[in-house]
Design a protein around this motif. Structure first.
Motif, PDB file in Angstrom:
ATOM      1  N   UNK A 287       0.808  -1.213   0.000  1.00 36.60           N
ATOM      2  CA  UNK A 287       0.000   0.000   0.000  1.00 36.60           C
ATOM      3  C   UNK A 287       0.841   1.263   0.000  1.00 36.60           C
ATOM      4  N   UNK A 288       1.897   1.279   0.812  1.00 40.65           N
ATOM      5  CA  UNK A 288       2.783   2.444   0.879  1.00 40.65           C
ATOM      6  C   UNK A 288       3.444   2.705  -0.471  1.00 40.65           C
ATOM      7  N   UNK A 289       4.002   1.667  -1.063  1.00 43.35           N
ATOM      8  CA  UNK A 289       4.698   1.841  -2.337  1.00 43.35           C
ATOM      9  C   UNK A 289       3.732   2.234  -3.452  1.00 43.35           C
ATOM     10  N   UNK A 290       2.511   1.699  -3.404  1.00 44.09           N
ATOM     11  CA  UNK A 290       1.514   2.095  -4.400  1.00 44.09           C
ATOM     12  C   UNK A 290       1.169   3.576  -4.260  1.00 44.09           C
ATOM     13  N   UNK A 291       1.113   4.066  -3.025  1.00 46.51           N
ATOM     14  CA  UNK A 291       0.850   5.490  -2.805  1.00 46.51           C
ATOM     15  C   UNK A 291       1.985   6.342  -3.357  1.00 46.51           C
ATOM     16  N   UNK A 292       3.223   5.909  -3.156  1.00 40.11           N
ATOM     17  CA  UNK A 292       4.376   6.649  -3.691  1.00 40.11           C
ATOM     18  C   UNK A 292       4.356   6.643  -5.219  1.00 40.11           C
ATOM     19  N   UNK A 293       4.019   5.493  -5.813  1.00 40.68           N
ATOM     20  CA  UNK A 293       3.941   5.407  -7.274  1.00 40.68           C
ATOM     21  C   UNK A 293       2.853   6.319  -7.812  1.00 40.68           C
ATOM     22  N   UNK A 294       1.704   6.347  -7.136  1.00 41.57           N
ATOM     23  CA  UNK A 294       0.594   7.192  -7.567  1.00 41.57           C
ATOM     24  C   UNK A 294       0.947   8.668  -7.465  1.00 41.57           C
ATOM     25  N   UNK A 295       1.610   9.050  -6.373  1.00 41.40           N
ATOM     26  CA  UNK A 295       1.959  10.462  -6.160  1.00 41.40           C
ATOM     27  C   UNK A 295       3.039  10.935  -7.122  1.00 41.40           C
ATOM     28  N   UNK A 296       3.855  10.008  -7.619  1.00 41.61           N
ATOM     29  CA  UNK A 296       4.968  10.377  -8.497  1.00 41.61           C
ATOM     30  C   UNK A 296       4.730   9.921  -9.934  1.00 41.61           C
ATOM     31  N   UNK A 297       3.448   9.960 -10.319  1.00 42.69           N
ATOM     32  CA  UNK A 297       3.053   9.714 -11.719  1.00 42.69           C
ATOM     33  C   UNK A 297       3.595   8.405 -12.274  1.00 42.69           C
ATOM     34  N   UNK A 298       3.476   7.364 -11.477  1.00 41.88           N
ATOM     35  CA  UNK A 298       3.863   6.046 -11.971  1.00 41.88           C
ATOM     36  C   UNK A 298       5.345   5.833 -12.075  1.00 41.88           C
ATOM     37  N   UNK A 299       6.133   6.455 -11.205  1.00 45.76           N
ATOM     38  CA  UNK A 299       7.580   6.235 -11.165  1.00 45.76           C
ATOM     39  C   UNK A 299       7.849   4.724 -11.138  1.00 45.76           C
ATOM     40  N   UNK A 300       8.616   4.265 -12.121  1.00 48.46           N
ATOM     41  CA  UNK A 300       8.810   2.824 -12.280  1.00 48.46           C
ATOM     42  C   UNK A 300       9.494   2.180 -11.087  1.00 48.46           C
ATOM     43  N   UNK A 301      10.300   2.957 -10.355  1.00 49.54           N
ATOM     44  CA  UNK A 301      10.952   2.382  -9.175  1.00 49.54           C
ATOM     45  C   UNK A 301       9.916   2.008  -8.112  1.00 49.54           C
ATOM     46  N   UNK A 302       8.922   2.892  -7.936  1.00 50.49           N
ATOM     47  CA  UNK A 302       7.893   2.614  -6.940  1.00 50.49           C
ATOM     48  C   UNK A 302       6.913   1.550  -7.430  1.00 50.49           C
ATOM     49  N   UNK A 303       6.674   1.523  -8.731  1.00 49.84           N
ATOM     50  CA  UNK A 303       5.834   0.453  -9.289  1.00 49.84           C
ATOM     51  C   UNK A 303       6.502  -0.899  -9.056  1.00 49.84           C
ATOM     52  N   UNK A 304       7.816  -0.956  -9.329  1.00 50.14           N
ATOM     53  CA  UNK A 304       8.552  -2.205  -9.108  1.00 50.14           C
ATOM     54  C   UNK A 304       8.545  -2.590  -7.634  1.00 50.14           C
ATOM     55  N   UNK A 305       8.701  -1.596  -6.748  1.00 54.24           N
ATOM     56  CA  UNK A 305       8.671  -1.871  -5.306  1.00 54.24           C
ATOM     57  C   UNK A 305       7.305  -2.400  -4.885  1.00 54.24           C
ATOM     58  N   UNK A 306       6.245  -1.858  -5.482  1.00 53.42           N
ATOM     59  CA  UNK A 306       4.888  -2.329  -5.169  1.00 53.42           C
ATOM     60  C   UNK A 306       4.706  -3.780  -5.581  1.00 53.42           C
ATOM     61  N   UNK A 307       5.149  -4.109  -6.787  1.00 54.19           N
ATOM     62  CA  UNK A 307       5.033  -5.486  -7.290  1.00 54.19           C
ATOM     63  C   UNK A 307       5.846  -6.442  -6.422  1.00 54.19           C
TER      64      UNK A 307
END
Length: 347
Positions: free
Chosen positions: A199-219
């Motif tokens: 959930x945390x990493x998905x929030x970071x990805x959402x706030x940073x316009x789909x930053x691939x690093x946070x998307x990868x962290x979410x996965x």
């Protein structure tokens, strides 16, 4: 979405109590997993947006959870003999036998169980110290203790995530919590850490316009959650992913889902979802006890318990939201604002 998940928990407990054996519905712990991921997402976004000191932040969180929880906890403690009688009269299933045993444990050592429940500490008590402490008195509140644990460490987690050179500290804490997990039950944060992380990493990805690093962290976190909780964890994770994608889509096949979840009825259920979640067992076992005392059995008993659980939960949740939960949340917000205003006033 919170409202739908709360009612999944209610229906699951009803089915398990009545021995209906409803596929998926009986696995209502998965709904709690959805709550956990949502909490990680929401709290991460809140901390990033507000950047408020710890004291006002935790004040808001405590007033969000504690007032209604304490009321329901004390009522549940007073009704422990009713719980025991009710579970003994319901179908002879492993789940009902387990609930009878939990009541027995609570009654045998009520002061100790109340002592850990009152500060929402039941999730951090090892089983060898106080067996099944997280599930006695008010069983569904195990996740509220878990939530409070997350609230306490979330600011540290978000602080560490602001700079990549702090990740070693974060990883060290995470490994320690996971290593401690076997000493506790599912109410210990180390045993649900990856769901919060997703959930945390998905929030970071959402706030940073789909930053691939946070998307990868979410996965990666989602994959670790499946490893930690088992293959059924895929279901709540998939549900969260679909809802988030729908919420972020202006058009497309998932847009109707976003509109449905934003409908007045579901928003209303979301508002009272915490009350629904905490309260629903009281009308369930209360009605079961009344039916047993009056000699009502068979379909009449099943119908009475079902209607009272569904209707009673909704009506009591409405009242408790209006008279306890919502005012307490407002008081917490007002107190937090005063706490933040003091330094500037004194200056």
């Amino acid at each position: 979405m919170r409202g739908v998940m709360a009612w999944w928990v209610v229906l699951g407990h009803l089915s398990l109590a009545m021995g209906w054996k409803l596929p998926v519905i009986d696995r209502n712990g998965l709904a709690v997993d959805v709550f956990i991921v949502l909490s990680g997402f929401v709290i991460a976004g809140l901390i990033d947006r507000r950047s408020e000191p710890f004291a006002p932040y935790i004040t808001r969180r405590v007033f969000r959870l504690a007032p209604l929880y304490l009321v329901v906890l004390l009522i549940s403690a007073a009704l422990l003999p009713v719980q025991q009688f009710a579970w003994e009269t319901l179908p002879d299933t492993a789940r009902n036998a387990g609930r009878t045993e939990l009541v027995r444990l609570a009654l045998d050592n009520l002061p100790a169980h109340l002592a850990v429940h009152l500060p929402l500490a039941q999730g951090i008590v090892p089983n060898r110290v106080l067996p099944q402490a997280a599930f006695t008195i008010l069983g569904q509140a195990w996740s509220i203790s878990l939530e409070m644990q997350f609230y306490l460490i979330a600011p540290l987690v978000m602080w560490a995530l602001r700079r990549w050179d702090r990740l070693a500290l974060l990883l060290t804490i995470g490994v320690m919590l996971i290593a401690l997990g076997p000493q506790f039950g599912s109410a210990f944060i180390g045993n649900k850490l990856f769901l919060f992380a997703a959930g945390i990493f998905a929030a970071k990805a959402s706030a940073q316009s789909g930053d691939l690093r946070w998307v990868a962290a979410t996965v990666l976190a989602a994959g670790c959650a499946v490893w930690q909780d088992g293959v059924w964890a895929i279901l709540p994770l998939a549900m969260i992913a679909i809802v988030l994608i729908a919420a972020l889509s202006d058009r497309g096949p998932l847009r109707p889902l976003a509109q449905l979840l934003g409908s007045r009825a579901l928003v209303h259920q979301g508002e009272i979802s915490y009350s629904t979640y905490l309260i629903h067992m009281i009308p369930l076992y209360g009605t079961a006890a009344v039916c047993a005392a009056l000699g009502i059995d068979g379909w009449g008993k099943a119908a009475a318990i079902t209607l009272a659980t569904l209707g009673g939960t909704y009506l009591i949740a409405l009242a408790s939201y209006r008279w306890i939960e919502h005012p307490a949340r407002d008081w917490g917000t007002a107190l937090a604002r005063r706490m933040q205003a003091r330094p500037s006033t004194s200056a």
